[in-house]
Enzyme design. Structure first.
Site, PDB file in Angstrom:
ATOM      1  N   MET A  30       0.850  -1.190   0.000  1.00  0.00           N
ATOM      2  CA  MET A  30       0.000   0.000   0.000  1.00  0.00           C
ATOM      3  C   MET A  30       0.892   1.249   0.000  1.00  0.00           C
ATOM      4  SD  MET A  30      -3.406  -0.945   2.113  1.00  0.00           S
ATOM      5  CE  MET A  30      -2.763  -0.691   3.739  1.00  0.00           C
ATOM      6  N   LEU A  33       6.633   2.888   1.681  1.00  0.00           N
ATOM      7  CA  LEU A  33       7.569   1.766   1.788  1.00  0.00           C
ATOM      8  C   LEU A  33       8.671   2.040   2.804  1.00  0.00           C
ATOM      9  CD1 LEU A  33       7.977   0.823  -1.990  1.00  0.00           C
ATOM     10  CD2 LEU A  33       6.208   0.106  -0.367  1.00  0.00           C
ATOM     11  N   GLY A  36      11.362  -2.862   5.502  1.00  0.00           N
ATOM     12  CA  GLY A  36      10.679  -4.166   5.459  1.00  0.00           C
ATOM     13  C   GLY A  36      10.173  -4.467   4.050  1.00  0.00           C
ATOM     14  N   HIS A  37       9.509  -3.476   3.426  1.00  0.00           N
ATOM     15  CA  HIS A  37       9.019  -3.683   2.049  1.00  0.00           C
ATOM     16  C   HIS A  37      10.188  -3.901   1.088  1.00  0.00           C
ATOM     17  CE1 HIS A  37       5.602  -1.085   3.600  1.00  0.00           C
ATOM     18  NE2 HIS A  37       4.936  -2.102   3.089  1.00  0.00           N
ATOM     19  N   GLN A  61     -10.231  -2.582   2.690  1.00  0.00           N
ATOM     20  CA  GLN A  61      -9.708  -3.276   3.877  1.00  0.00           C
ATOM     21  C   GLN A  61      -9.646  -2.385   5.102  1.00  0.00           C
ATOM     22  OE1 GLN A  61      -5.848  -4.098   1.755  1.00  0.00           O
ATOM     23  NE2 GLN A  61      -4.973  -3.854   3.800  1.00  0.00           N
ATOM     24  N   ASP A 150       2.705  -9.617   9.110  1.00  0.00           N
ATOM     25  CA  ASP A 150       1.244  -9.750   9.021  1.00  0.00           C
ATOM     26  C   ASP A 150       0.923 -11.239   8.957  1.00  0.00           C
ATOM     27  OD1 ASP A 150       0.600  -6.915   8.928  1.00  0.00           O
ATOM     28  OD2 ASP A 150       1.606  -6.935   7.004  1.00  0.00           O
ATOM     29  N   VAL A 176      11.296  -7.368   9.348  1.00  0.00           N
ATOM     30  CA  VAL A 176      12.466  -6.502   9.537  1.00  0.00           C
ATOM     31  C   VAL A 176      12.146  -5.583  10.723  1.00  0.00           C
ATOM     32  CG1 VAL A 176      13.936  -4.740   8.482  1.00  0.00           C
ATOM     33  CG2 VAL A 176      13.062  -6.627   7.104  1.00  0.00           C
ATOM     34  N   SER A 185       6.878  -0.927  10.365  1.00  0.00           N
ATOM     35  CA  SER A 185       5.513  -0.819   9.861  1.00  0.00           C
ATOM     36  C   SER A 185       5.335   0.593   9.329  1.00  0.00           C
ATOM     37  CB  SER A 185       4.531  -1.062  11.015  1.00  0.00           C
ATOM     38  OG  SER A 185       3.259  -0.551  10.690  1.00  0.00           O
TER      39      SER A 185
HETATM   40  O1  PAF Z   1      -0.070  -5.879   3.580  1.00  0.00           O
HETATM   41  C1  PAF Z   1      -0.497  -4.930   2.898  1.00  0.00           C
HETATM   42  O2  PAF Z   1       0.157  -3.913   2.698  1.00  0.00           O
HETATM   43  C2  PAF Z   1      -1.882  -5.032   2.295  1.00  0.00           C
HETATM   44  O3  PAF Z   1      -2.761  -5.701   3.137  1.00  0.00           O
HETATM   45  C3  PAF Z   1      -1.886  -5.667   0.883  1.00  0.00           C
HETATM   46  C4  PAF Z   1      -1.434  -7.106   0.933  1.00  0.00           C
HETATM   47  C5  PAF Z   1      -0.979  -4.877  -0.041  1.00  0.00           C
HETATM   48  C6  PAF Z   1      -3.300  -5.645   0.311  1.00  0.00           C
HETATM   49  O4  PAF Z   1      -3.780  -4.351   0.174  1.00  0.00           O
END
Ligand code: PAF
Length: 280
Positions: A30, A33, A36-37, A61, A150, A176, A185
């Protein structure tokens, strides 16, 4: 690195990569970043010669009282991070393009999504699985990388992929952490320096449960007590749950004996919700 906003552009780029004989790796995000990403992107790079990163703040979500509108949008920085981590393409659709007008199809994984975060964030996992299924259909990746932080999301997605025979391999990548042990996060940027210190009670609580497990204790109540003693010593943390769960089903267990289990914690620190977990 290319940036595309529509599914036809995405498909054309992915087709070109496939025709060049490249496997396709995918990291859904999302945005906002952090390291971790970037480690997920680097992991995808090890697994596949062409790496797609999606950046899409998925409205379905977020609950009505959650942080969708204030969720940080940092596309320019994200783009720099993606280049540095070795992504080949960013897919960043608009909400209006990605969710067709009148969209009424949901992917709902029952059971695994019911407890823990599912209990406190009704509808959250339905939004996650729906958008991840849509993204998988759009990208058609061979392999997708998700963060272990997650943990329940990972279990829910694994179940969806299994149940719907989706042709994508799911890889879980280690969490991370900040130098002080707090899991990275996107929401950590909401925390003050003082709160970031207070949050160290979460990894400390997990370490206490782990040490108890390593001493041979399998009774889940005792493992939970060890963690909760640490959490309750930090009054700034408002606990939502602290559970010992089966890794596959995400159901709380009475004993870890013979099972693969983790401790999973969710709490609020001020207005920020934090989650973390550790294998036991
Ligand atoms: O983990 C996330 O950032 C979100 O839940 C995802 C998997 C990109 C779905 O929107």
């Amino acid at each position: 690195m290319e940036v595309v906003h529509t599914i036809p552009e995405l498909r054309a780029a992915v087709d070109r990569a496939r025709q060049a004989g490249k496997a396709i790796g995918f990291v859904p995000t999302m945005g906002c970043l952090h390291e971790g990403h970037l480690s997920l992107i680097r992991r995808a790079r090890e697994e596949a010669a062409f790496v797609v990163v999606s950046i899409f703040v998925n409205p379905t979500q977020f609950g009505p009282n959650e942080d969708f509108s204030k969720y940080p949008r940092t596309f320019a920085e994200d783009r720099v991070g993606c280049v540095a981590a070795g992504a080949d393409l960013i897919f960043a659709p608009t909400t209006a393009d990605f969710y067709p007008v009148g969209a009424s199809t949901w992917v709902d994984v029952e059971g695994v999504s019911a407890r823990l975060c599912g209990e406190f964030r009704p509808g959250h996992f339905r939004g996650v699985t729906t958008v991840v299924a849509m993204l998988f259909n759009a990208v058609q990746a061979d392999v997708a990388v998700f963060g272990r932080k997650d943990l329940q999301q990972l279990a829910v997605i694994r179940r969806m992929v299994r149940d719907l025979h989706m042709p994508v391999r799911i890889i879980a990548h280690e969490t991370v952490r900040e130098p002080n042990g707090v899991a990275m996060s996107s929401r950590n940027r909401y925390l003050s320096a003082e709160q970031l210190m207070q949050a160290t009670a979460i990894p400390a609580a997990m370490a206490a449960a782990k040490a108890t497990a390593q001493a041979g204790i399998t009774d889940a109540a005792r493992l939970r007590d060890a963690a909760q003693a640490v959490l309750s010593a930090q009054p700034a943390l408002k606990l939502q749950y602290c559970e010992i769960v089966d890794l596959e089903t995400m159901v709380p267990v009475a004993s870890t004996s013979g099972l693969r289990c983790a401790i999973a914690i969710a709490c609020h620190l001020g207005a920020t919700r934090l989650i973390d977990n550790a294998d036991l």
